[in-house]
Design an enzyme around this catalytic site. Structure first.
Site: not given
Ligand code: IMP
Length: 175
Positions: A97-98, A101, A150
């Site tokens: 996964e990147d 969150d 972000f």
């Protein structure tokens, strides 16, 4: 598009950490176990390509396209846009996964892939934002734990742009 992203994690730190993760992951599986590495599209592609080259021993690759229904805010409503080509039953699956969150995407992945009866299901993520978590999910390897902001680059996008940045940056207007 506004001003250029502010560098947050540079290419050198990324590559050093990813090299370390590859060896840690291989040590967990043992030298001879075949790992079925699954890239979660699109965000993980850059991390995936680097992690693969840091992962010695037998590895196969597959790709899973996911789309969440909202833009930058995770709704938890996820659908598969490109399914795995191979059957993962009995395989040692490593989901790449990147970023984790809210955890909603990973929770969906655990349930969906877990139902296909892999021999094991583990997760490596480049970034983790634990303060944003809405569901408790297990993550086996984390590259960098970051605060709630972000981030873009190194595969991560803002409105589909900036995935090509060779580092992780933040946008000035992000929280
Ligand atoms: P979740 O909230 O854990 O379900 O994360 C879902 C997806 O949202 C991640 O795989 C990313 O593609 C995206 N995402 C979450 N935070 C960021 C961010 O800071 N930058 C870019 N994409 C993000």
């Amino acid at each position: 598009m506004g001003s250029a992203p502010t560098p947050f994690i540079d290419a050198e730190r990324l590559s050093a950490r990813i090299a370390e993760m590859g060896h840690q992951i291989r040590a967990t599986y043992g030298p001879d176990e075949t790992i079925t590495a699954v890239a979660v599209l699109k965000g993980s592609i850059v991390f995936f390509a680097d992690l693969l080259r840091s992962l010695p021993g037998p590895v196969t690759c597959d790709f899973l396209g996911l789309q969440s229904y909202e833009g930058t805010v995770s709704s938890g409503a996820v659908r598969i846009t490109h399914d795995l080509r191979a059957d993962i039953a009995g395989k040692h699956v490593l989901v790449v996964e990147d970023i984790v969150d809210t955890g909603l995407t990973l929770d969906y992945l655990h349930r969906t892939l877990g139902a296909r009866n892999p021999a094991s299901l583990r997760v490596a993520t480049l970034l983790d934002k634990p303060s944003r978590r809405r569901v408790d999910v297990r993550v086996d390897w984390v590259g960098f734990t970051i605060e709630d902001r972000f981030v873009v680059g190194f595969g991560l996008d803002h409105d589909q742009m900036l995935r090509n940045l060779p580092y992780i940056g933040t946008l000035d207007d992000s929280p």
